[in-house]
Design a protein around this motif. Structure first.
Motif, PDB file in Angstrom:
ATOM      1  N   LEU A  48      38.220   6.705  -1.953  1.00  0.00           N
ATOM      2  CA  LEU A  48      39.497   6.855  -2.657  1.00  0.00           C
ATOM      3  C   LEU A  48      39.569   6.045  -3.950  1.00  0.00           C
ATOM      4  O   LEU A  48      40.624   5.983  -4.588  1.00  0.00           O
ATOM      5  N   LEU A  50      39.691   2.938  -4.353  1.00  0.00           N
ATOM      6  CA  LEU A  50      40.491   1.708  -4.292  1.00  0.00           C
ATOM      7  C   LEU A  50      39.590   0.498  -4.495  1.00  0.00           C
ATOM      8  O   LEU A  50      39.945  -0.448  -5.188  1.00  0.00           O
ATOM      9  N   TYR A  65      36.738  10.136  -7.476  1.00  0.00           N
ATOM     10  CA  TYR A  65      38.186  10.160  -7.231  1.00  0.00           C
ATOM     11  C   TYR A  65      38.981   9.654  -8.422  1.00  0.00           C
ATOM     12  O   TYR A  65      40.020  10.198  -8.773  1.00  0.00           O
ATOM     13  N   PRO A  71      45.169  14.243  -7.668  1.00  0.00           N
ATOM     14  CA  PRO A  71      44.426  13.911  -6.447  1.00  0.00           C
ATOM     15  C   PRO A  71      45.114  14.365  -5.151  1.00  0.00           C
ATOM     16  O   PRO A  71      44.432  14.707  -4.199  1.00  0.00           O
ATOM     17  N   ALA A  83      51.610   0.507   5.606  1.00  0.00           N
ATOM     18  CA  ALA A  83      52.011   0.169   4.234  1.00  0.00           C
ATOM     19  C   ALA A  83      53.178   1.052   3.824  1.00  0.00           C
ATOM     20  O   ALA A  83      53.008   2.170   3.350  1.00  0.00           O
ATOM     21  N   VAL A  84      54.377   0.565   4.091  1.00  0.00           N
ATOM     22  CA  VAL A  84      55.584   1.314   3.748  1.00  0.00           C
ATOM     23  C   VAL A  84      56.609   0.344   3.197  1.00  0.00           C
ATOM     24  O   VAL A  84      56.465  -0.867   3.317  1.00  0.00           O
ATOM     25  N   TRP A  96      59.242   9.908  -2.711  1.00  0.00           N
ATOM     26  CA  TRP A  96      58.648   9.050  -3.742  1.00  0.00           C
ATOM     27  C   TRP A  96      57.213   9.501  -4.030  1.00  0.00           C
ATOM     28  O   TRP A  96      56.806   9.623  -5.185  1.00  0.00           O
ATOM     29  N   GLN A  97      56.466   9.787  -2.957  1.00  0.00           N
ATOM     30  CA  GLN A  97      55.072  10.178  -3.143  1.00  0.00           C
ATOM     31  C   GLN A  97      54.961  11.564  -3.753  1.00  0.00           C
ATOM     32  O   GLN A  97      54.106  11.807  -4.613  1.00  0.00           O
ATOM     33  N   ALA A 100      55.656  11.212  -7.376  1.00  0.00           N
ATOM     34  CA  ALA A 100      54.545  10.565  -8.078  1.00  0.00           C
ATOM     35  C   ALA A 100      53.400  11.551  -8.288  1.00  0.00           C
ATOM     36  O   ALA A 100      52.663  11.459  -9.264  1.00  0.00           O
TER      37      ALA A 100
ATOM     38  N   LEU B  65      51.795  -1.110  -0.584  1.00  0.00           N
ATOM     39  CA  LEU B  65      52.041   0.219  -1.139  1.00  0.00           C
ATOM     40  C   LEU B  65      51.269   0.444  -2.438  1.00  0.00           C
ATOM     41  O   LEU B  65      51.147   1.572  -2.893  1.00  0.00           O
ATOM     42  N   ARG B  67      48.256   0.424  -2.752  1.00  0.00           N
ATOM     43  CA  ARG B  67      47.159   1.350  -2.438  1.00  0.00           C
ATOM     44  C   ARG B  67      47.632   2.785  -2.549  1.00  0.00           C
ATOM     45  O   ARG B  67      46.950   3.626  -3.131  1.00  0.00           O
ATOM     46  N   THR B  68      48.802   3.039  -1.955  1.00  0.00           N
ATOM     47  CA  THR B  68      49.347   4.395  -2.041  1.00  0.00           C
ATOM     48  C   THR B  68      49.537   4.774  -3.507  1.00  0.00           C
ATOM     49  O   THR B  68      49.179   5.877  -3.919  1.00  0.00           O
ATOM     50  N   THR B  69      50.083   3.843  -4.272  1.00  0.00           N
ATOM     51  CA  THR B  69      50.302   4.121  -5.691  1.00  0.00           C
ATOM     52  C   THR B  69      49.009   4.547  -6.374  1.00  0.00           C
ATOM     53  O   THR B  69      48.983   5.531  -7.115  1.00  0.00           O
ATOM     54  N   PHE B  70      47.927   3.821  -6.108  1.00  0.00           N
ATOM     55  CA  PHE B  70      46.675   4.160  -6.784  1.00  0.00           C
ATOM     56  C   PHE B  70      45.945   5.327  -6.126  1.00  0.00           C
ATOM     57  O   PHE B  70      45.069   5.923  -6.747  1.00  0.00           O
ATOM     58  N   ILE B  71      46.296   5.650  -4.881  1.00  0.00           N
ATOM     59  CA  ILE B  71      45.742   6.878  -4.311  1.00  0.00           C
ATOM     60  C   ILE B  71      46.428   8.071  -4.995  1.00  0.00           C
ATOM     61  O   ILE B  71      45.789   9.048  -5.352  1.00  0.00           O
TER      62      ILE B  71
END
Ligand SMILES: Nc1ncnc2c1ncn2[C@@H]1O[C@H](COP(=O)(O)OP(=O)(O)O)[C@@H](O)[C@H]1O
Ligand SMILES: [Mg+2]
Lengths: 305, 236
Positions: A48, A50, A65, A71, A83-84, A96-97, A100, B65, B67-71
């Motif tokens: 991913l 990261l 990626y 993506p 992670a929330v 939100w996602q 984005a 979060l 990580r989620t942002t950058f995913i």
């Protein structure tokens, strides 16, 4: 399709992933197996973008990626469901996602429905159980309806019904021709789900083979038979070529015959059976053996170095 | 809350100034300025801007979060730029409420005690009310924002940001002149104070307008560049 080539990740002195080369193909479910600390989550994070690989490359559908423009529509990932933002509702967490990722609002309702969370859409995610968090994480991954799915330990914390749901879901996605990579530290979880397995131990790939071969390679499965007249049954079973060993007085461990044949023999001789069951612990054992080898191999290498 | 505190505190300073003005030394009296003295309550507004700028980044690290942002957005430069723009605008917006608020509430109090007053229509006051929110807003939003990406922790980034703004000003009278002239002079908060007219040409850390603008710009751009450089190289 996910392709990793010569992939290595070091954190300071620890080698988390060591020279991995593999492909994850579309249309099947690939299980990514390894004990805790083997490097599964690290591998997912590297895919991913990261974390940065120390060496090597990985591509998802031919591109890294980090170079992807949309993506979410290409890869859905479940990597850290805890992670929330605890104060947000499930709906707003997903909204939100979606925003984005430039996805339409109706996808949020669709994935909530798909994940069985429609009834709790308005509840704060901070109060979610592990299983609900996991479902929410899967819902996030599905927002963009992606052809590639990466799930890190998806059944952690799920109840049996949830596990069935995940299995059915990934099976459906694979049959639609999507690429599915699921990680787990338990062989038993993968046994009924994966078509192909990648086994990783201490950061090294120790097996990359179809599930049937994994089963075949592992020691033969055995049948447990419990009967008050077990002694009598032994000779009849051995006459049919079975290998029988006596555990406790009434219990037999039989290899070489399956349950239906054993049941028929017992019936033919009027011997009552209290239990007749197939045991597949051997697959788990094969997995342990594989990963243990990798540990030994590493130890030898370290000594040589 | 912090906005109210800032404005209230400025009112209090105006009140105290008015009450004690007769008892003040000539030096202190000479420092009174109906425009600049109103900035006394800004410390609360500053802390608010710094806190918002820092937590906009560090809260994502603590909840993971980020990580989620950058995913969702693998292009880290774009995420960084988008956030920086929002934070800069927010910083300027808060300053644009607090600073004129502090100015407006102080004037009637000065008037009541018979002190010199300023009006928004004065050239100096108008210039101040435009420049101050811009400088205070950008300075206290963007540099802490950059610190937050570098440090990734709320407590350390806020401490570093406040320390960076306040410490040089506090230690100025205590350090040797050459440190003032060659080090403290080139810090962003000093440059900003020069632009606002809080420091005159007589001060050892004084910078002319052009030099002050360059110093501030170099600090802000430099901090942001360092942060984005590190962000692209580190694991999330
Ligand atoms: N950010 C990190 N810093 C240092 N070591 C790490 C980091 N992430 C993982 N590791 C180490 O890398 C190894 C692999 O971890 P991980 O990928 O989480 O394993 P798995 O998911 O298979 O349980 C472990 O030894 C772990 O301690
Ligand atoms: Mg893991």
């Amino acid at each position: 399709m996910i392709t990793a080539t010569g992939w290595t990740k070091r954190y300071g002195g620890t080698v988390a992933v060591d020279d991995l080369t593999f492909q994850v193909k579309p249309g099947i479910i690939t299980g990514f197996l390894g004990p805790n600390g083997a490097g599964k989550t690290t591998t997912m994070r590297l895919i991913l973008g990261l974390d940065k690989a120390t060496e090597g490359t990985v591509t998802v559908n031919e591109h890294a990626y980090r170079d992807k423009r949309a993506p979410m529509q290409e890869i859905g990932a479940l990597i850290d469901p805890a992670a929330v933002h605890g104060g947000r509702s499930a709906y707003h967490h997903l909204l939100w996602q979606a925003q984005a990722g430039g996805l339409p609002r109706h996808r949020v309702d669709e994935v909530l429905e798909l994940a069985g969370l429609a009834d709790v859409a308005g509840k704060k995610v901070g109060g979610f159980s592990l299983g609900m968090q996991q479902r929410l994480g899967i819902a996030s991954a599905l927002l963009g309806d992606p052809p590639v799915l990466l799930f890190d330990e998806p059944v952690n914390g799920l109840d049996p019904e949830g596990i069935q749901w995940v299995r059915a879901l990934v099976r459906r996605f694979a049959s639609e021709g999507r690429t599915v990579l699921l990680s787990s530290h338990l062989m038993t979880e993968m046994e009924q789900t994966a078509d192909h397995v990648l086994v990783i131990g201490r950061g090294r790939l120790v097996a990359d083979l179809p599930m049937e071969e994994m089963t075949r390679q592992s020691a033969q499965s055995h049948v447990k038979v419990v009967s008050p007249r077990a002694d009598e049954l032994v000779s009849h079973l051995e006459a049919r070529g079975a290998l029988v060993s006596n555990g406790t007085p009434n219990e037999l461990t039989v290899t070489g015959l399956d349950t239906s044949v054993i049941g028929a023999i017992a019936f033919a001789h009027g011997i009552p059976l209290n239990e007749l069951s197939t045991h597949r612990a051997s697959l788990e054992a094969a997995f342990m053996e594989l990963t243990r080898d990798s540990v030994e191999y590493r130890a030898q290498r370290d000594l040589a170095a | 809350m912090a906005i109210g505190l800032s404005i209230g505190f400025s009112a209090l300073i105006a009140l105290i100034t008015g009450l004690t003005f007769d008892a003040m030394s000539d030096g202190l009296r000479a420092e009174f300025d109906p425009i600049l003295t109103t900035l006394g309550g800004w410390i609360f507004g500053m802390v608010l801007v710094i806190t918002l700028a820092v937590t906009s980044v560090t809260s994502e690290y603590s909840s993971r979060l980020v990580r989620t942002t950058f995913i969702l957005n693998p292009n880290r430069n774009r995420v960084f730029a988008a956030k920086a723009i929002v934070i800069a605008l927010l910083g300027v917006a808060i300053s644009a409420i607090v600073i004129p608020g502090m100015f407006l509430i102080s004037q009637p109090i000065y008037h009541f005690y018979g002190l010199q007053t300023a009006s928004v229509t004065d050239h100096d006051a108008a210039r101040y009310l435009i420049i101050a929110p811009l400088l205070e807003g950008l300075n206290h939003a963007l540099i802490p924002f950059a610190f937050a990406w570098l440090l990734r922790s709320t407590a350390s980034a806020i401490t570093a940001s406040i320390g960076f703004s306040v410490l040089p000003w506090m230690i100025t009278p205590m350090v040797p002149l050459w440190v003032q002239e060659n080090v403290l002079r080139y810090l962003p908060d000093n440059a900003k104070d020069c632009l606002l007219g809080q420091l005159g040409p007589g001060a050892p850390t004084y910078l002319g307008d052009t030099a002050a603008i360059v110093v501030m710009a170099v600090w802000i751009v430099g901090a942001l560049t360092a942060a984005v450089f590190v962000l692209n190289r580190r694991d999330v």
